[in-house]
Design an enzyme around this catalytic site. Structure first.
Site, mmCIF file in Angstrom:
data_model
loop_
_atom_site.group_PDB
_atom_site.id
_atom_site.type_symbol
_atom_site.label_atom_id
_atom_site.label_comp_id
_atom_site.label_asym_id
_atom_site.label_seq_id
_atom_site.Cartn_x
_atom_site.Cartn_y
_atom_site.Cartn_z
ATOM 1 N N ARG A 54 0.799 -1.222 0.000
ATOM 2 C CA ARG A 54 0.000 0.000 0.000
ATOM 3 C C ARG A 54 0.830 1.270 0.000
ATOM 4 O O ARG A 54 0.659 2.139 -0.847
ATOM 5 C CB ARG A 54 -0.873 0.060 1.265
ATOM 6 C CG ARG A 54 -2.271 -0.430 1.126
ATOM 7 C CD ARG A 54 -2.743 -0.875 2.506
ATOM 8 N NE ARG A 54 -1.856 -1.933 2.937
ATOM 9 C CZ ARG A 54 -2.049 -3.204 2.604
ATOM 10 N NH1 ARG A 54 -3.101 -3.556 1.951
ATOM 11 N NH2 ARG A 54 -1.185 -4.128 2.953
ATOM 12 N N THR A 55 1.686 1.409 0.993
ATOM 13 C CA THR A 55 2.357 2.702 1.182
ATOM 14 C C THR A 55 3.247 3.027 -0.014
ATOM 15 O O THR A 55 3.229 4.142 -0.536
ATOM 16 C CB THR A 55 3.171 2.697 2.497
ATOM 17 O OG1 THR A 55 2.297 2.277 3.534
ATOM 18 C CG2 THR A 55 3.713 4.064 2.826
ATOM 19 N N LYS A 82 25.753 -4.413 -0.535
ATOM 20 C CA LYS A 82 27.220 -4.489 -0.661
ATOM 21 C C LYS A 82 27.905 -3.783 0.502
ATOM 22 O O LYS A 82 29.100 -3.540 0.480
ATOM 23 C CB LYS A 82 27.657 -3.821 -1.962
ATOM 24 C CG LYS A 82 27.175 -4.492 -3.226
ATOM 25 C CD LYS A 82 27.726 -3.716 -4.416
ATOM 26 C CE LYS A 82 27.250 -4.274 -5.733
ATOM 27 N NZ LYS A 82 27.622 -3.390 -6.854
ATOM 28 N N ARG A 104 11.207 4.367 3.861
ATOM 29 C CA ARG A 104 10.721 3.418 4.883
ATOM 30 C C ARG A 104 11.919 2.572 5.290
ATOM 31 O O ARG A 104 12.647 2.061 4.436
ATOM 32 C CB ARG A 104 9.635 2.518 4.313
ATOM 33 C CG ARG A 104 9.383 1.335 5.240
ATOM 34 C CD ARG A 104 8.168 0.569 4.902
ATOM 35 N NE ARG A 104 6.972 1.330 5.232
ATOM 36 C CZ ARG A 104 5.753 0.804 5.224
ATOM 37 N NH1 ARG A 104 5.580 -0.464 4.898
ATOM 38 N NH2 ARG A 104 4.700 1.536 5.533
ATOM 39 N N HIS A 132 4.725 6.823 11.602
ATOM 40 C CA HIS A 132 4.256 6.647 10.225
ATOM 41 C C HIS A 132 3.287 7.816 9.972
ATOM 42 O O HIS A 132 2.070 7.638 9.916
ATOM 43 C CB HIS A 132 3.565 5.289 10.123
ATOM 44 C CG HIS A 132 3.302 4.812 8.735
ATOM 45 N ND1 HIS A 132 3.482 5.601 7.609
ATOM 46 C CD2 HIS A 132 2.865 3.599 8.282
ATOM 47 C CE1 HIS A 132 3.162 4.888 6.533
ATOM 48 N NE2 HIS A 132 2.791 3.679 6.919
HETATM 49 C C1 NCD Z 1 1.622 -0.446 8.461
HETATM 50 C C2 NCD Z 1 3.122 -0.244 8.542
HETATM 51 O O1 NCD Z 1 3.873 -0.640 7.660
HETATM 52 O O2 NCD Z 1 3.506 0.325 9.540
HETATM 53 N N1 NCD Z 1 1.106 -0.606 7.186
HETATM 54 C C3 NCD Z 1 1.000 0.417 6.302
HETATM 55 O O3 NCD Z 1 1.872 1.237 6.153
HETATM 56 N N2 NCD Z 1 -0.141 0.474 5.589
HETATM 57 C C4 NCD Z 1 1.136 -1.443 9.428
HETATM 58 C C5 NCD Z 1 1.604 -2.863 9.311
HETATM 59 O O4 NCD Z 1 2.494 -3.220 8.567
HETATM 60 O O5 NCD Z 1 1.029 -3.679 10.030
#
Ligand code: NCD
Length: 306
Positions: A54-55, A82, A104, A132
């Site tokens: 998703r993100t 590496k 991320r 987040h």
């Molecule tokens: C979350 C995350 O990665 O923190 N998901 C997301 O970004 N939609 C929550 C999760 O992974 O459970």
């Protein structure tokens, strides 16, 4: 706003103004031609050092809808394998004159850390168990859309609070709107000093659920646990999962939320995920508009300069 690292850098007014702006970007996503030239000529790199559907896609789609060029790098296949340090990687990316980096990373603090080495804006798309912010903003947008306000709501967050950056960012955000936030989960998954964040721990799930405006369910973050913190998935789902009979207990307007990915049958069952109270896919839809807004706002200063 130079970077977006934490919800705490935003005031209540700024959050409302971001949400407002996101509603106007949301329209673009429903047009036949879903593209505007706002960020034409800008290059956005998404660095995902952790799994994501998703993100990552949401940021990429958002950037493309604004006509930016996007490139994704993930840990596997990059020079991180590496032995290159994160700072070296992002400084090299910046040397190619990119305009914005979305990151991320499994380490808490990674986004803040790299932002100190970069001139271009950085968006934190999840740093370890820390924060987040774009998720909390899209969650707030969804609540605002469905309830008409973010003020004075009763919120219940259920699950692996200890490892959840989503929980932390949501708590920081909703506390700015005077929400009453309760948390529930296996004792080993609740941070010891959770009350310091202004939330209270509840023990009676079925009773509390009858009185809340929003129930946020969280995935158990197995990847962040070095030992199992609960006896079995079956037990977790029995005591901490949102089960079918609970649908009859919640208020008519109560929203069932989940950031995804869902483990069906664990933190919530099929009927709850598909019930009219569930706004899980609205969260995903709003995520694109929210990320369009964030990228637009972070780049708008140098849009004016160009
Ligand atoms: C979350 C995350 O990665 O923190 N998901 C997301 O970004 N939609 C929550 C999760 O992974 O459970």
């Amino acid at each position: 706003m130079k970077h977006l690292i934490t919800i705490n850098q935003l005031t209540r007014e700024e959050i409302l103004s971001i949400i407002n702006q996101a509603f106007s970007f949301k329209d673009i996503n429903t047009r036949a031609i879903k593209k505007v030239p706002t960020l034409r000529g800008k290059t956005i790199v998404t660095c995902f050092y952790e799994a994501s559907t998703r993100t990552r896609l949401s940021f990429e789609i958002a950037a493309k809808r604004l006509s930016a060029d996007t490139i994704n790098i993930s840990k596997s296949g990059s020079s991180a394998e590496k032995g290159e340090t994160l700072t070296d990687t992002v400084r090299n990316i910046q040397a190619m004159k990119v305009d914005l980096i979305v990151i991320r990373h499994p380490s808490s603090g990674a986004a803040s850390f790299i932002s100190k080495y970069l001139d271009c804006p950085v968006i934190n798309a999840g740093d370890g168990i820390n924060e987040h912010p774009s998720q909390a903003l899209l969650d707030a947008m969804t609540i605002y859309e469905k309830r008409g306000s973010l003020d004075n709501l009763k919120i219940l967050i259920v699950g692996d609070i200890l490892h959840s950056r989503v929980a932390r960012s949501n708590i920081y955000l909703l506390k700015k709107f005077n929400s009453e936030i309760k948390v529930f989960g296996p004792p080993m998954m609740l941070p010891k000093d959770i009350e310091k964040l202004g939330v209270s721990v509840i023990h009676d799930f079925k009773k509390t659920i009858q009185d809340v405006d929003v129930v946020m369910l969280l995935r158990v973050q197995m990847e962040r646990q070095d030992r199992s913190l609960f006896p079995s998935v079956r037990e977790y789902s029995k005591f901490f999962g949102f089960s079918y009979p609970m649908l009859d207990l919640i208020k008519e307007k109560c929203l069932i939320m989940h950031p995804g990915p869902i483990n069906r049958g664990v933190e919530l069952n099929h009927s709850a995920a598909e019930s009219p109270s569930s706004v899980i896919l609205d969260q995903v839809e709003n995520g694109v508009a929210m990320r369009m807004t964030l990228m637009y706002l972070l780049l708008s200063k140098n849009l004016q300069e160009s």
